[in-house]
Design an enzyme around this catalytic site. Sequence first.
Site, PDB file in Angstrom:
ATOM      1  N   THR A  60      17.702  -0.047  -1.715  1.00  0.00           N
ATOM      2  CA  THR A  60      17.943   1.308  -2.194  1.00  0.00           C
ATOM      3  C   THR A  60      19.410   1.526  -2.556  1.00  0.00           C
ATOM      4  O   THR A  60      20.298   0.842  -2.014  1.00  0.00           O
ATOM      5  CB  THR A  60      17.550   2.325  -1.100  1.00  0.00           C
ATOM      6  OG1 THR A  60      17.972   3.634  -1.466  1.00  0.00           O
ATOM      7  CG2 THR A  60      18.209   1.975   0.234  1.00  0.00           C
ATOM      8  N   ASP A  61      19.672   2.498  -3.423  1.00  0.00           N
ATOM      9  CA  ASP A  61      21.060   2.845  -3.741  1.00  0.00           C
ATOM     10  C   ASP A  61      21.751   3.559  -2.582  1.00  0.00           C
ATOM     11  O   ASP A  61      22.976   3.693  -2.562  1.00  0.00           O
ATOM     12  CB  ASP A  61      21.134   3.695  -5.011  1.00  0.00           C
ATOM     13  CG  ASP A  61      20.363   5.004  -4.927  1.00  0.00           C
ATOM     14  OD1 ASP A  61      19.683   5.242  -3.896  1.00  0.00           O
ATOM     15  OD2 ASP A  61      20.421   5.788  -5.894  1.00  0.00           O
ATOM     16  N   GLU A  62      20.981   4.019  -1.595  1.00  0.00           N
ATOM     17  CA  GLU A  62      21.578   4.756  -0.483  1.00  0.00           C
ATOM     18  C   GLU A  62      22.498   3.885   0.371  1.00  0.00           C
ATOM     19  O   GLU A  62      23.308   4.398   1.146  1.00  0.00           O
ATOM     20  CB  GLU A  62      20.497   5.416   0.365  1.00  0.00           C
ATOM     21  CG  GLU A  62      19.725   6.471  -0.408  1.00  0.00           C
ATOM     22  CD  GLU A  62      18.895   7.382   0.487  1.00  0.00           C
ATOM     23  OE1 GLU A  62      19.349   7.682   1.603  1.00  0.00           O
ATOM     24  OE2 GLU A  62      17.802   7.791   0.055  1.00  0.00           O
TER      25      GLU A  62
ATOM     26  N   ALA B 199       0.823  -1.211   0.000  1.00  0.00           N
ATOM     27  CA  ALA B 199       0.000   0.000   0.000  1.00  0.00           C
ATOM     28  C   ALA B 199       0.850   1.251   0.000  1.00  0.00           C
ATOM     29  O   ALA B 199       0.327   2.362   0.056  1.00  0.00           O
ATOM     30  CB  ALA B 199      -0.934   0.011   1.210  1.00  0.00           C
ATOM     31  N   GLY B 200       2.160   1.088  -0.064  1.00  0.00           N
ATOM     32  CA  GLY B 200       3.075   2.219  -0.134  1.00  0.00           C
ATOM     33  C   GLY B 200       3.253   2.707  -1.558  1.00  0.00           C
ATOM     34  O   GLY B 200       2.578   2.253  -2.487  1.00  0.00           O
TER      35      GLY B 200
ATOM     36  N   TYR C 138      18.598   5.325   8.198  1.00  0.00           N
ATOM     37  CA  TYR C 138      17.781   4.648   7.190  1.00  0.00           C
ATOM     38  C   TYR C 138      18.628   3.746   6.305  1.00  0.00           C
ATOM     39  O   TYR C 138      18.363   2.539   6.169  1.00  0.00           O
ATOM     40  CB  TYR C 138      17.033   5.665   6.329  1.00  0.00           C
ATOM     41  CG  TYR C 138      16.546   5.083   5.018  1.00  0.00           C
ATOM     42  CD1 TYR C 138      15.650   4.014   4.996  1.00  0.00           C
ATOM     43  CD2 TYR C 138      16.999   5.579   3.790  1.00  0.00           C
ATOM     44  CE1 TYR C 138      15.221   3.450   3.799  1.00  0.00           C
ATOM     45  CE2 TYR C 138      16.573   5.029   2.601  1.00  0.00           C
ATOM     46  CZ  TYR C 138      15.683   3.966   2.595  1.00  0.00           C
ATOM     47  OH  TYR C 138      15.266   3.414   1.424  1.00  0.00           O
TER      48      TYR C 138
ATOM     49  N   LYS D 112      18.803  -0.435   5.919  1.00  0.00           N
ATOM     50  CA  LYS D 112      18.579  -1.138   4.658  1.00  0.00           C
ATOM     51  C   LYS D 112      19.803  -1.974   4.277  1.00  0.00           C
ATOM     52  O   LYS D 112      19.664  -3.086   3.748  1.00  0.00           O
ATOM     53  CB  LYS D 112      18.243  -0.142   3.541  1.00  0.00           C
ATOM     54  CG  LYS D 112      16.866   0.472   3.653  1.00  0.00           C
ATOM     55  CD  LYS D 112      15.739  -0.559   3.587  1.00  0.00           C
ATOM     56  CE  LYS D 112      15.632  -1.200   2.213  1.00  0.00           C
ATOM     57  NZ  LYS D 112      14.473  -2.159   2.158  1.00  0.00           N
TER      58      LYS D 112
ATOM     59  N   ILE E 276       6.008   2.649  -3.911  1.00  0.00           N
ATOM     60  CA  ILE E 276       6.524   1.705  -4.898  1.00  0.00           C
ATOM     61  C   ILE E 276       5.696   0.424  -4.872  1.00  0.00           C
ATOM     62  O   ILE E 276       5.370  -0.150  -5.912  1.00  0.00           O
ATOM     63  CB  ILE E 276       8.008   1.403  -4.646  1.00  0.00           C
ATOM     64  CG1 ILE E 276       8.847   2.681  -4.752  1.00  0.00           C
ATOM     65  CG2 ILE E 276       8.526   0.366  -5.647  1.00  0.00           C
ATOM     66  CD1 ILE E 276      10.297   2.515  -4.336  1.00  0.00           C
ATOM     67  N   GLY E 277       5.339  -0.016  -3.662  1.00  0.00           N
ATOM     68  CA  GLY E 277       4.575  -1.250  -3.539  1.00  0.00           C
ATOM     69  C   GLY E 277       3.249  -1.210  -4.259  1.00  0.00           C
ATOM     70  O   GLY E 277       2.857  -2.180  -4.923  1.00  0.00           O
TER      71      GLY E 277
END
Length: 354
Positions: free
Chosen positions: A133-135, A9-10, A158, A162, A12-13
């Site tokens: 993520t690329d982060e 429900a986000g 964050y 990840k 990207i999701g």
Amino acid sequence: MRVLVTGGAGFIGSALVRHLVLDKGYEVLTLDKLTYAGNLASLRAVEGRNNHSFLKADICDARAIHEAFATFRPARVMHLAAESHVDRSITGAADFVQTNVIGSFTMLEAARTYYAGLSGEEKQRFRFLHVSTDEVYGSLGDAGLFTEKSPYDPSSPYSASKAASDHLAKAWARTYGMPVVVSNCSNNYGPYHFPEKLIPLTILNAMDGKALPVYGRGTNIRDWLYVEDHARALDLIIERGRVGETYNVGGRNEVKNIDVVRRICSLLDQRLPTGTPREELIQFVTDRPGHDARYAIDATRLETELGWKAQENFETGIARTVDWYMDNEWWWQPMRKNYAGERLGLTSGNKGTG
């Protein structure tokens, strides 16, 4: 094909769920805790369809997750559920460690138990995609691109959380023989994006004539990926990606944050002229701690090995995004009643974007 999507429900999701249900015709179970960033309205296009169901659950709830596996019996798991906002992680790191690390561990353990009980063709086709993520790679210099071989160097709570979950996913593949694939993406944008992030916040504030705060001088560079292109990439990665490998997903659209804001201002000036250029609303504010200077993804492996190609460049994608927010007040207006556009999760005096 039965697919379990966490965090569905986000932003990207929900794009992924819409793609799997509407474009591919798969049977999808969307699992989401429905925190502030999860919104059932983003799933309105699949509401009531026979091939979609929704389960409100926390990925840290082992009992609920094991039950979801046992009853739905997915052939694929696409794990997107995560706390994903850098600014919030700076002042509330505990939630990020709990959801991104413990939650991912819970998902992997439930999948391992379920996988061990499969046999024959069911076992052979099962896949678990961990979306990241690329982060996790940290900050790039002026040149070069992140590849799948780039060392991890996270800068924020964050990205550290990840990175930890990425390592868990790969360890479960190597230690337990789980058919896990990992993806790392660049900055997503597009429809249904919660308006605390740079692009939707800028669009809505500019439409309302509100200030457009930008961190530092806006020179931070991001590689922008249209969310529907990302959804197509994820479907391709879990279908054809090699087990145990990582695939980077990027749009090849490097743009400075200040240029992103200026382009949005220009598009809105064309569509909703006010007589005063919206660039005059830009306000530079103190940069946030741990703000990486540049991200850029090399998506060569995804493009050459799996045949993926982004359908939107930044110019076409940002125009589509601005138009979507102009045309879909029904989706974002309820949020603005409780959230007027301030940047969330920061200490006083540090409320920028990007």
